[in-house]
Design a protein around this motif. Structure first.
Motif, PDB file in Angstrom:
ATOM      1  N   SER A 243      -0.991   0.365  -5.824  1.00 59.45           N
ATOM      2  CA  SER A 243      -0.612   1.765  -5.625  1.00 59.45           C
ATOM      3  C   SER A 243       0.422   2.213  -6.638  1.00 59.45           C
ATOM      4  CB  SER A 243      -0.064   1.939  -4.201  1.00 59.45           C
ATOM      5  OG  SER A 243       0.557   3.192  -4.025  1.00 59.45           O
ATOM      6  N   LEU A 244       0.526   3.538  -6.769  1.00 58.75           N
ATOM      7  CA  LEU A 244       1.581   4.129  -7.587  1.00 58.75           C
ATOM      8  C   LEU A 244       2.955   3.969  -6.938  1.00 58.75           C
ATOM      9  CD1 LEU A 244      -0.105   7.440  -8.849  1.00 58.75           C
ATOM     10  CD2 LEU A 244       0.051   5.221  -9.998  1.00 58.75           C
ATOM     11  N   ASP A 245       3.003   3.432  -5.696  1.00 57.91           N
ATOM     12  CA  ASP A 245       4.306   3.161  -5.074  1.00 57.91           C
ATOM     13  C   ASP A 245       4.914   1.845  -5.557  1.00 57.91           C
ATOM     14  OD1 ASP A 245       2.948   1.139  -3.729  1.00 57.91           O
ATOM     15  OD2 ASP A 245       3.027   2.107  -1.768  1.00 57.91           O
ATOM     16  N   ALA A 246       4.290   1.234  -6.578  1.00 58.56           N
ATOM     17  CA  ALA A 246       4.792  -0.002  -7.198  1.00 58.56           C
ATOM     18  C   ALA A 246       4.771  -1.176  -6.230  1.00 58.56           C
ATOM     19  CB  ALA A 246       6.190   0.190  -7.773  1.00 58.56           C
ATOM     20  N   THR A 247       3.691  -1.252  -5.449  1.00 57.95           N
ATOM     21  CA  THR A 247       3.466  -2.428  -4.607  1.00 57.95           C
ATOM     22  C   THR A 247       1.997  -2.824  -4.663  1.00 57.95           C
ATOM     23  OG1 THR A 247       2.912  -1.255  -2.543  1.00 57.95           O
ATOM     24  CG2 THR A 247       5.246  -1.726  -2.955  1.00 57.95           C
ATOM     25  N   VAL A 248       1.778  -4.100  -4.411  1.00 58.11           N
ATOM     26  CA  VAL A 248       0.440  -4.635  -4.170  1.00 58.11           C
ATOM     27  C   VAL A 248       0.464  -5.213  -2.761  1.00 58.11           C
ATOM     28  CG1 VAL A 248      -1.179  -6.482  -4.766  1.00 58.11           C
ATOM     29  CG2 VAL A 248      -0.133  -5.096  -6.570  1.00 58.11           C
ATOM     30  N   LYS A 249      -0.494  -4.796  -1.935  1.00 54.26           N
ATOM     31  CA  LYS A 249      -0.490  -5.216  -0.535  1.00 54.26           C
ATOM     32  C   LYS A 249      -1.717  -6.069  -0.215  1.00 54.26           C
ATOM     33  CE  LYS A 249       2.150  -1.171   0.954  1.00 54.26           C
ATOM     34  NZ  LYS A 249       3.451  -1.851   0.969  1.00 54.26           N
ATOM     35  N   LEU A 262       3.881  -7.048  -2.068  1.00 53.64           N
ATOM     36  CA  LEU A 262       4.541  -7.599  -3.248  1.00 53.64           C
ATOM     37  C   LEU A 262       4.989  -6.470  -4.164  1.00 53.64           C
ATOM     38  CD1 LEU A 262       2.044 -10.489  -4.071  1.00 53.64           C
ATOM     39  CD2 LEU A 262       3.931 -10.477  -2.453  1.00 53.64           C
ATOM     40  N   PRO A 263       6.263  -6.391  -4.510  1.00 50.94           N
ATOM     41  CA  PRO A 263       6.733  -5.334  -5.408  1.00 50.94           C
ATOM     42  C   PRO A 263       6.331  -5.626  -6.852  1.00 50.94           C
ATOM     43  CG  PRO A 263       8.530  -6.808  -4.869  1.00 50.94           C
ATOM     44  CD  PRO A 263       7.364  -7.256  -4.039  1.00 50.94           C
TER      45      PRO A 263
END
Length: 455
Positions: A243-249, A262-263
């Motif tokens: 995501s553009l929220d700077a995380t991978v889930k 994960l940031p």
């Protein structure tokens, strides 16, 4: 990471040239012309007209005559044409036309086309899905390609009207950003600008579609900015989103729960999933600890995620260790990384930027790129490796409507083939599938048309 960026040429041809050749061959017109143009940044462009007419003796043979001498056009053994241009050092380069064109007349109307923002073909090539700016998703069946497709006997693509074949859904409030079929080909994962992911049934109806909208079986929410890309692990009990929220889930699909978040060092614009590298870049132990949550599959711990970042770097996340293990320097060509593709079996990683630069890495030595190249200064929208034996190519979708296949291994970089059919509309998506004895390259573009090339 200072790597010089090589400039590759462009050999473009009038997208309707197959119609010209067919009309001459069928005797509808006695002769006609089409244009060929060749470009290379900082060099003089070459433009030529080509005349097509029937041979004086063999009335089934169409003869091509180049009116200017700077361009050569000929037909190869596979039934495709090639273009060469000596002033720009362009060797004979394939010009591939689509074998099939899928048109939903309501969505691909030239007067008001609906831009395809997301696209995928099922693993078994039986269906494809398209996503749009209004949050809608359409599912369509495909038509088989006969074994006689190679060599090509006719350059005109088979035009398939799919208007009445669609199964519809509208799971997102705004634009669809990515689509991925599960390995079964019967389930579809979508993401949107509305921060959500949805799981959709992707069964084809036995008869004509009923017209009723297909509803998601599950909607996943946890991101705080648009979701840009996803990956499916094994059969799909675990999935990954960026995501553009700077995380991978990491998600458990059954419960809809986030197992790990994960940031990343910047907003993630694209991602690709694969097996852990033999030697981790950070030098840590290659064996991760056991998962703390039983809903996390054993397969998940063996995976890594390559993330393309808005900052112009890419980042490598290890799902087993639940951390970032490598962040590259900024892209040598500048600009955000807009696409990323991992060819695990060949230890290759490719990134594409919004300035048009494609960079290729050996994943065993990520610090130094193998090569970097660009054509024109237009964004790379999507990348897909094209692998045949020891030869590795890279399909490149571009915002200038001039998609192409670059050869990478064992020789390269060079333009292996130009993908013809689009009339200057941005091509947003490319997907490669192997079906039977041939490999297919699928593309979707802003003109609302899905094209299938037989490689």
């Amino acid at each position: 990471m200072a790597t010089s960026v090589l400039t590759l040429p462009v050999a473009s041809i009038q997208n309707t040239f197959p119609e010209v050749l067919q009309e001459v061959e069928d005797g509808i017109i006695q002769s006609d012309k089409f244009w060929v143009s060749c470009y290379k940044t900082s060099e003089r462009s070459v433009h030529a007209k080509v005349s097509a007419e029937l041979d004086d003796r063999d009335r089934n043979l169409v003869v091509l005559k180049v009116i200017e001498d700077d361009v050569e056009i000929s037909k190869d053994a596979s039934g495709n044409y090639t273009i060469a241009c000596e002033p720009l050092n362009i060797p004979p380069t394939k010009v591939l036309t689509p074998y099939q064109e899928y048109k939903d007349q309501e969505r691909s109307n030239p007067a008001r086309p609906h831009r395809i923002t997301a696209f995928d073909v099922s693993p078994d090539s039986s269906r494809f899905a398209t996503g749009y700016l209004d949050g809608s998703i359409f599912l369509y069946p495909t038509s088989a390609v006969p074994l006689s497709a190679c060599p090509r006997k006719r350059l005109l693509p088979q035009s398939i009207d799919i208007t009445k074949m669609r199964t519809t859904s509208k799971p997102h409030l705004s634009g669809v950003t990515s689509l991925k079929f599960f390995p079964s080909s019967r389930v579809l994962l979508s993401t949107g600008l509305d921060f959500s992911l949805t799981i959709l049934p992707a069964e084809l109806p036995d008869g004509p579609p009923s017209g009723a909208r297909v509803l998601p079986v599950r909607t996943l929410r946890a991101h705080t900015r648009p979701v840009t890309d996803t990956a499916i692990i094994a059969l799909g009990r675990n999935i990954v989103s960026a995501s553009l929220d700077a995380t991978v889930k990491l998600w458990d699909v059954s419960s809809g729960a986030v197992l790990s978040s994960l940031p990343t060092s910047a907003s993630v614009t694209s991602m690709d999933l694969g097996a852990r590298l033999p030697v981790p870049p950070d030098g840590d132990d290659a064996v991760p600890p056991p998962a703390s949550d039983a809903r996390e599959l054993p397969d998940t711990a063996a995976k890594v995620v390559f993330c393309g970042l808005q900052s112009g770097a890419f980042e490598l996340l290890d799902l087993g260790f639940k951390k970032s293990v490598y962040t590259s320097p900024m892209s040598g060509g500048g600009g955000a990384i807009t696409s990323i593709s991992y060819a695990e079996a060949h230890n290759l990683l490719a990134t594409g930027s919004d300035t048009g630069t494609v960079t290729v890495y050996d994943t065993r030595a990520l610090g130094t790129p193998l090569t970097a190249f660009r054509r024109l200064d237009t964004a790379v929208a999507d990348l897909a490796f094209v692998i045949g034996g020891t030869e590795v190519g890279l399909a490149v979708a571009t915002s200038d409507g001039l998609p192409y296949i670059a050869s990478v291994v064992p020789e390269g970089p060079a333009v292996h083939a130009e993908l013809v059919g689009v009339d200057c509309d941005p091509v947003q998506n490319v997907t490669v599938r192997r079906e039977g004895g041939h490999m297919d390259l699928w593309s979707a573009s802003d003109d609302g048309v899905v094209r299938r090339y037989v490689l």
